[in-house]
Design an enzyme around this catalytic site. Structure first.
Site, PDB file in Angstrom:
ATOM      1  N   SER A 107       0.844  -1.178   0.000  1.00 19.97           N
ATOM      2  CA  SER A 107       0.000   0.000   0.000  1.00 19.97           C
ATOM      3  C   SER A 107       0.894   1.248   0.000  1.00 19.97           C
ATOM      4  CB  SER A 107      -0.876  -0.034   1.250  1.00 19.97           C
ATOM      5  OG  SER A 107      -1.604   1.146   1.319  1.00 19.97           O
ATOM      6  N   GLY A 108       0.653   2.159  -0.903  1.00 19.92           N
ATOM      7  CA  GLY A 108       1.435   3.396  -0.977  1.00 19.92           C
ATOM      8  C   GLY A 108       2.662   3.269  -1.830  1.00 19.92           C
ATOM      9  N   THR A 112      -1.561   2.677  -7.866  1.00 24.61           N
ATOM     10  CA  THR A 112      -2.652   3.416  -8.510  1.00 24.61           C
ATOM     11  C   THR A 112      -2.099   4.459  -9.475  1.00 24.61           C
ATOM     12  OG1 THR A 112      -3.941   3.036  -6.543  1.00 24.61           O
ATOM     13  CG2 THR A 112      -4.738   4.731  -8.039  1.00 24.61           C
ATOM     14  N   ASN A 157      -0.750   5.701   3.138  1.00 27.55           N
ATOM     15  CA  ASN A 157      -0.974   6.367   1.847  1.00 27.55           C
ATOM     16  C   ASN A 157      -2.128   7.336   2.007  1.00 27.55           C
ATOM     17  OD1 ASN A 157      -1.479   7.082  -0.770  1.00 27.55           O
ATOM     18  ND2 ASN A 157      -1.653   4.980  -1.544  1.00 27.55           N
ATOM     19  N   SER A 160      -5.139   6.068  -0.410  1.00 30.70           N
ATOM     20  CA  SER A 160      -5.053   4.609  -0.497  1.00 30.70           C
ATOM     21  C   SER A 160      -6.340   4.037  -1.088  1.00 30.70           C
ATOM     22  CB  SER A 160      -4.826   4.041   0.900  1.00 30.70           C
ATOM     23  OG  SER A 160      -4.760   2.655   0.823  1.00 30.70           O
ATOM     24  N   SER A 161      -6.181   3.152  -2.069  1.00 30.86           N
ATOM     25  CA  SER A 161      -7.376   2.517  -2.643  1.00 30.86           C
ATOM     26  C   SER A 161      -7.903   1.512  -1.647  1.00 30.86           C
ATOM     27  CB  SER A 161      -7.022   1.796  -3.935  1.00 30.86           C
ATOM     28  OG  SER A 161      -6.128   2.550  -4.690  1.00 30.86           O
ATOM     29  N   GLY A 387      -2.559  -3.178  -2.030  1.00 28.91           N
ATOM     30  CA  GLY A 387      -1.278  -3.844  -1.788  1.00 28.91           C
ATOM     31  C   GLY A 387      -1.252  -4.613  -0.471  1.00 28.91           C
ATOM     32  N   GLU A 389      -0.759  -5.569   3.138  1.00 25.03           N
ATOM     33  CA  GLU A 389      -0.894  -4.655   4.271  1.00 25.03           C
ATOM     34  C   GLU A 389      -0.552  -5.351   5.575  1.00 25.03           C
ATOM     35  OE1 GLU A 389      -4.835  -3.029   4.183  1.00 25.03           O
ATOM     36  OE2 GLU A 389      -4.254  -1.460   2.762  1.00 25.03           O
TER      37      GLU A 389
HETATM   38  N1  LIG Z   1       5.231   8.056 -10.097  1.00 27.90           N
HETATM   39  C1  LIG Z   1       4.919   8.841  -9.059  1.00 27.90           C
HETATM   40  N2  LIG Z   1       5.307  10.120  -9.087  1.00 27.90           N
HETATM   41  C2  LIG Z   1       5.005  10.937  -8.056  1.00 27.90           C
HETATM   42  N3  LIG Z   1       4.349  10.555  -6.977  1.00 27.90           N
HETATM   43  C3  LIG Z   1       3.953   9.280  -6.870  1.00 27.90           C
HETATM   44  C4  LIG Z   1       4.209   8.362  -7.922  1.00 27.90           C
HETATM   45  N4  LIG Z   1       3.716   7.174  -7.549  1.00 27.90           N
HETATM   46  C5  LIG Z   1       3.141   7.343  -6.321  1.00 27.90           C
HETATM   47  N5  LIG Z   1       3.293   8.608  -5.912  1.00 27.90           N
HETATM   48  C6  LIG Z   1       2.826   9.187  -4.666  1.00 27.90           C
HETATM   49  O1  LIG Z   1       2.546   8.137  -3.789  1.00 27.90           O
HETATM   50  C7  LIG Z   1       1.211   8.174  -3.315  1.00 27.90           C
HETATM   51  C8  LIG Z   1       0.651   6.803  -3.190  1.00 27.90           C
HETATM   52  O2  LIG Z   1       0.559   6.177  -4.427  1.00 27.90           O
HETATM   53  P1  LIG Z   1      -0.563   5.187  -4.807  1.00 27.90           P
HETATM   54  O3  LIG Z   1      -0.447   4.906  -6.242  1.00 27.90           O
HETATM   55  O4  LIG Z   1      -1.860   5.708  -4.349  1.00 27.90           O
HETATM   56  O5  LIG Z   1      -0.194   3.915  -3.958  1.00 27.90           O
HETATM   57  P2  LIG Z   1      -0.889   2.530  -3.936  1.00 27.90           P
HETATM   58  O6  LIG Z   1      -1.993   2.556  -4.924  1.00 27.90           O
HETATM   59  O7  LIG Z   1       0.146   1.580  -4.293  1.00 27.90           O
HETATM   60  O8  LIG Z   1      -1.401   2.353  -2.586  1.00 27.90           O
HETATM   61  C9  LIG Z   1       0.484   8.968  -4.335  1.00 27.90           C
HETATM   62  O9  LIG Z   1      -0.585   9.628  -3.753  1.00 27.90           O
HETATM   63  C10 LIG Z   1       1.545   9.938  -4.863  1.00 27.90           C
HETATM   64  O10 LIG Z   1       1.593  11.047  -4.008  1.00 27.90           O
HETATM   65 MG   LIG Z   2      -3.862   2.330  -4.710  1.00 29.00          MG
END
Ligand SMILES: Nc1ncnc2c1ncn2[C@@H]1O[C@H](COP(=O)(O)OP(=O)(O)O)[C@@H](O)[C@H]1O
Ligand SMILES: [Mg+2]
Length: 1108
Positions: A107-108, A112, A157, A160-161, A387, A389
């Protein structure tokens, strides 16, 4: 073999871990850190992309970057998620392979974000057009909507989804997007009613309260203050870098683009508001007589407002919070709820309301973005699932989430590690097996149908009797105790007994990504996911279409005693479907790694990364890749692709494909250690070799293109030339034909002229000859005719002469004979025959005469003078006599048809003729005039009525006459009336009688012998009338007047006749004097009428025009 690629040149560390030397976990981490520190967040392991979350925005997602990576070879540029997206999209479009992009990580870790990057890249490079852009826009805009309702801030996060998402994007054969389908997996609905410390509820609640207008909030009966709502955690309500208000506008806009109707958006917001209101409903105990506590709603305001929002009858809902109806074996039993049960019911309702709303949103989005056509399409699936957790306090949700991650790891192992190694064995490539941890055993621990944890849980939930989380744990302890990845305090596995870190109410599972301690509390409830039927029925009764739709089981027609499938069961099933779906597609991996726990940029926590590298199996991944081959391809396509690099294989290779490839490799002098020949494929160890081949191919293609161009140009010029030549021949042929035609026509016309002259000359010659001939013939004929004529006439003369002679002879002979006969018979003839012949002849002549007269009779008109001619002189007397008799007879016939009046008229006419015929020149002109008598129509004309009445006798004649004045000889008009007894003269204008002369007093009448109308009435001397003298008058009807006067005058005077004196000179007595009236023949000066002139006292001269 120097190929210039940016993957290898100017590279920070190594871009592809396969090239890492030496390979160890430390060097691996070192390389990651090195690259991360230089903002290189993407690194490859072969075709797998490792993505480090930078926690800050990097300038590597610009449109220029998109263009840079578009249609480029995977290894050509520095590692990027775009390269992977491009590769996937191109093999989908060009090779017709369905793709899936599997994004895994904690997660984070950036899953996404990565999924959004992939989608936006594909959207940028695929086709364009109004319709396509609309589809793209809808697909992209479904993200903000789902994130608002399904994402929340967690400790790991900020976005977080809290649900799993798998999106299939569908493309047509051109690679244009047609639509998509979103599948969602298990929303973490417990978050609606309770959030762990430092976390928030779903974004939408905060967005609504901070972003909606005052008006909207008023309509939804909401207050902007977060602290007013029990369901919203307050300590972390505001998140830095998260603008809820702005996001709310984005969400509303996105909903509109996706295709939500305004009233649908309103309904959704009403439900969100209702959930907040629901959280504020509180209960108080009320003691009942049976000693039990019954719950009552404390403050009914929130309940009322919620009911108003959703159109629910307040009493129904209120009752559902106090009582519960249990249906068992056709019986309905109502039990009261205590306060804690009421809270439980409330939260269950809130959770259900929200999670069902979420599912409805997904369905609604799918309705909008669904591909329009049924035609076969290609699919690219993007999986962004929660992800792995590990929290302090892990419950059923984490258990499910981690199970899902285990399955994904499994599919990764299946497809990359095992599959690859198996392929080498299958292809007969020399291979030393690489050890890796296969997590299939953990998956089995959880999902095994007989003794898996999920099966145990379901068994507990469905078991009759008291079921609690403890009994569930007990069951696990007994069934799973032996499992090496399961630990619990009571497990028979004695080695864990001393583990005091393991509480009694918990169990621990050793996941592939680490050990996770789960608290058993709530497992049964959450798996059951029970909502009291009274509540669902109350919801169904709501006067709100969306709510009604969300609780179909509340319908009275759907009373179903069967339990709904448990949450665990449902999840397992949907994960199973997902896995099967993924296996049919070509996988592309993005493995997200989280550099630190602080959501901070530039921090690389080595232990954390090491842990992830470890459990993600990245080292094994590299090892397999390195031991193996970077690239493989069946012989046929390989030969087909590179055959132009070798003369022996170009353009056609006749032998088996493998031999062709061997010849090719040999010819290209590729070092033997760089590739191996498998049974059906060639395996290329190093990407460089592939690049080398590709580069050579590219050059070769250019040469080939030049060659093709050369040949094509040559062909084009030649065919153009041939066409020109052909055309020239055609033109020349046509021209020659034309020229010859002209020439021929000239010759032809000249010939015709010559010919015509010749023919003319010949014809004239012939004509001359013919004319001459004809003339000769005519001359001959004429001569012959004359000759024949002469002959004929001579003959005729001879014949006539002959005939005359014969006739003369005959006459002479006849005379002679006659003489002879007469001489002989004279004595007999003289005695008898003479008289008879004479009589007969006379008789015949008379007969003929009468018959001829009969047929030639003249007409019956007495005036007809015609009479046939006399035929014989001796009939002269008879003929005249017959004519006279006939005339008399016809006159008699004519007279016999007369009426009395006509007779009288004719008598008068007769008398006139006796009087005047041959005596007066005027007479002949009067014969044709009828004697009318009354010319004035005196009895009818009203003008003369008085005059008429003053005359006693019948008027026999009435006319206008001129009375001649002795003094000047001029006439003046008088009315002249004649009756049986008298002659009356009256004034022409007034009708007054001027003079009336009784007839016996009339002595005589004098007229001239000429054509004039003058007459004098002479009176007896000594009579009464004679005093004034005689009358000299003139009239147009002189003959008639005199005739009538003559007839009547004679009768009246009783004498034989009235004296008529016709002479051109007579005397007229005017008073004392006698005046002589003399008629002379004069020139017709005054027209045709006679004029009277006084010559002297004794003479009046009347000039009468000479009659024509
Ligand atoms: N490629 C990226 N560039 C900039 N920031 C990112 C990138 N990937 C993730 N982040 C940062 O990380 C945070 C969490 O990412 P996210 O995709 O929501 O995580 P996950 O879906 O894996 O839980 C996002 O809100 C963003 O701020
Ligand atoms: Mg996500």
């Amino acid at each position: 073999m120097e190929v210039k690629t940016s993957l290898l040149d100017n590279m920070i560390g190594v871009g592809d871990m396969v090239l890492l030397e030496p390979l160890s976990e430390d060097s691996f981490l070192e390389n990651l850190k090195n690259r991360f520190d230089h903002n290189e967040i993407y690194t490859y392991i072969g075709s797998v992309v490792i993505s480090m979350n930078p926690y800050r925005s990097l300038p590597i997602y610009t449109p220029d970057k998109v263009e840079e990576y578009r249609n480029r070879n995977f290894y050509e540029l520095s590692p990027h998620v775009y390269a992977l997206a491009d590769e996937a999209y191109r093999s989908l479009r060009d090779q017709d392979k369905d793709q899936c992009i599997l994004i895994t990580g904690e997660s984070g870790a950036g899953k996404t974000e990565a999924s959004k990057l992939v989608m936006s890249y594909v959207a940028a490079v695929c086709g364009k057009g109004q319709e396509v852009n609309k589809v793209k826009e809808q697909l992209l805009q479904s993200n903000p909507v789902l994130e608002a309702f399904g994402n929340a801030k967690t400790v790991r996060n900020d976005n977080s989804s809290r649900f799993g998402k798998y999106m299939d994007i569908e493309f047509d054969f051109k690679g244009d997007p047609l639509g998509g389908v979103v599948s969602n997996y298990l929303l973490e609905k417990s978050r609606v009613v309770k959030q762990p410390r430092g976390e928030r509820n779903f974004h939408i609640f905060y967005q609504l309260l901070s972003g909606a207008s005052d008006d909207t909030l008023k309509k939804l009966k909401l207050d902007r203050d977060f602290s007013k709502y029990n369901y919203l955690s307050l300590d972390s309500a505001a998140v830095s870098g998260l603008d809820d208000a702005a996001n709310f506008r984005t969400v509303r806009n996105a909903m509109q683009i996706v295709g939500f109707m305004t009233d649908e958006v309103q309904s959704v917001l009403e439900l969100v508001a209702a959930v907040l209101k629901l959280g504020n409903i509180e209960f108080k105990p009320e003691s009942r007589c049976n000693g039990m506590d019954e719950s009552r709603v404390k403050d009914k305001n929130d309940l009322k407002e919620m009911c108003e929002l959703l159109g629910i009858e307040q009493a129904v809902l209120e009752r559902a919070f106090s009582y519960r109806t249990v249906e068992a074996k056709m019986e309905k039993v109502s039990t009261t709820l205590n306060v804690s049960q009421a809270y439980y019911a409330r939260d269950a309702l809130a959770k259900n309301l929200y999670s069902r709303l979420f599912s409805w949103l997904v369905t609604r989005i799918n309705e909008s973005i669904r591909a329009g056509t049924k035609a076969r399409h290609k699919v690219m699936g993007v999986l962004d699932i929660y992800g792995f957790e590990i929290f302090e306090d892990n419950s059923f949700e984490q258990f499910i989430i981690n199970y899902c991650n285990e399955k994904l790891q499994q599919i990764f192992i299946e497809l990359t590690l095992r599959e690859e190694q198996e392929e080498y064995v299958r292809e007969g490539i020399e291979w030393t097996n690489i050890e890796y941890f296969n997590n299939a055993v953990i998956c089995d621990l959880i999902e095994n149908n007989q003794n898996g944890i999920l099966a145990m849980l379901d068994e507990e939930c469905l078991r009759p009797g008291t079921v609690t989380d403890e009994t569930f744990l007990d069951k696990l302890n007994t069934v799973c105790a032996e499992h090496q990845h399961f630990e619990s305090r009571l497990s028979k596995n004695s080695k864990f007994l001393n583990d005091h870190s393991l509480p009694h109410t918990c169990f621990r599972i050793q996941h592939y990504a680490g050990k996770v301690l789960y608290r058993a509390e709530g497992f049964v409830d959450k798996n059951n996911d029970l909502l009291y039927r009274d509540l669902s029925q109350a919801m169904y009764k709501a006067n709100h279409s969306l709510i009604k739709q969300l609780f179909p089981e509340g319908s009275p027609s759907k009373v179903n005693l069967k339990r709904p499938p448990t949450a665990g069961f449902q999840f397992k099933a949907s994960v199973g479907t997902l896995m099967r779906n993924l296996q049919t597609k070509n996988p592309n991996y993005i493995r997200c790694v989280k550099p630190n726990d602080k959501k901070a940029a530039h921090i690389f926590t080595e232990s954390l990364v090491r842990h992830q590298v470890h459990y993600l199996g990245l080292m094994e991944n590299v090892r397999v890749r390195r031991a193996g081959y970077a690239f493989r391809q069946p012989y046929e396509p390989c030969l087909e692709r590179y055959k132009m690099l070798c003369k022996k294989t170009w353009p056609h290779w006749r032998g088996p494909a493998r031999e062709g490839v061997e010849v090719l490799m040999e010819d290209l002098q590729v070092p033997a250690e760089e590739f191996s020949y498998g049974r059906s494929k060639i395996f290329i160890r190093n990407p460089r070799t592939l690049f080398f081949l590709e580069e050579r191919r590219r050059q070769c293609l250019q040469d080939l293109a030049t060659l093709i161009q050369k040949i094509y140009r040559g062909w084009k010029c030649r065919s153009h030339f041939l066409l020109l030549k052909k055309s020239q021949i055609v033109v020349a042929a046509w021209y020659r034909r034309y020229a010859q035609q002209k020439k021929y026509q000239k010759i032809k016309s000249a010939t015709t002229v010559v010919q015509s002259y010749t023919r003319g000359w010949q014809a004239r010659k012939l004509l001359r000859e013919l004319k001459y001939q004809k003339r000769c013939e005519e001359a001959v004929t004429t001569i012959a005719a004359y000759w024949h004529g002469t002959q004929a006439r001579r003959e005729l003369r001879r014949l006539k002469e002959e005939a005359r002679r014969k006739h003369a002879v005959a006459v002479i002979w006849a005379y002679w004979q006659g003489l002879k006969v007469r001489r002989e018979y004279r004595k007999f003839f003289r005695a008898n025959a003479g008289k008879k012949i004479y009589d007969f002849t006379i008789q015949r002549i008379m007969q003929k005469y009468f018959l001829g007269l009969k047929s030639n009779m003249p007409s019956m008109s007495p005036t007809d003078k015609n009479w046939p001619d006399r035929p014989y002189l001796f009939l002269d007397g008879v003929h005249t006599e017959l004519r006279r008799i006939f005339h008399h007879w016809r006159c008699k016939k004519y007279r016999s048809q007369f009426t009395e009046e006509k007779k009288a008229v004719y008598e008068e006419k007769l008398e006139a003729s006796e009087l005047f015929k041959d005596k007066k020149a005027l007479y002949p002109s009067s014969v044709s005039q009828p004697f009318k008598g009354d010319y004035l129509e005196i009895s009818k004309n009203p003008k003369y009525q008085k005059l008429n009445s003053s005359v006693d006798e019948k008027v026999l004649l009435a006319d206008v006459v001129n009375k001649i004045n002795r003094a000047n000889g001029k006439g003046s008009a008088r009315l002249f009336l004649l009756t049986k007894k008298s002659v009356v003269l009256a004034d022409h204008k007034t009708g007054q009688i001027k003079a009336s002369v009784p007839l016996p007093e009339l002595a005589s009448v004098s007229v001239s012998s000429q054509t004039d109308g003058f007459f004098a009435l002479k009176l007896k001397e000594g009579s009464a009338s004679a005093v004034k003298g005689d009358f000299l008058l003139s009239s147009e009807h002189l003959i008639e007047i005199i005739t009538k006067l003559h007839r009547i005058g004679a009768k009246a005077a009783d004498r034989e006749q009235l004296n008529l004196d016709i002479s051109d000179e007579f005397l007229v007595q005017f008073k004392q004097d006698k005046v002589c009236v003399k008629f002379i023949q004069g020139s017709p000066k005054n027209g045709n009428s006679a004029s009277c002139k006084r010559k002297n006292n004794r003479l009046l001269e009347v000039s009468v025009p000479t009659s024509p």
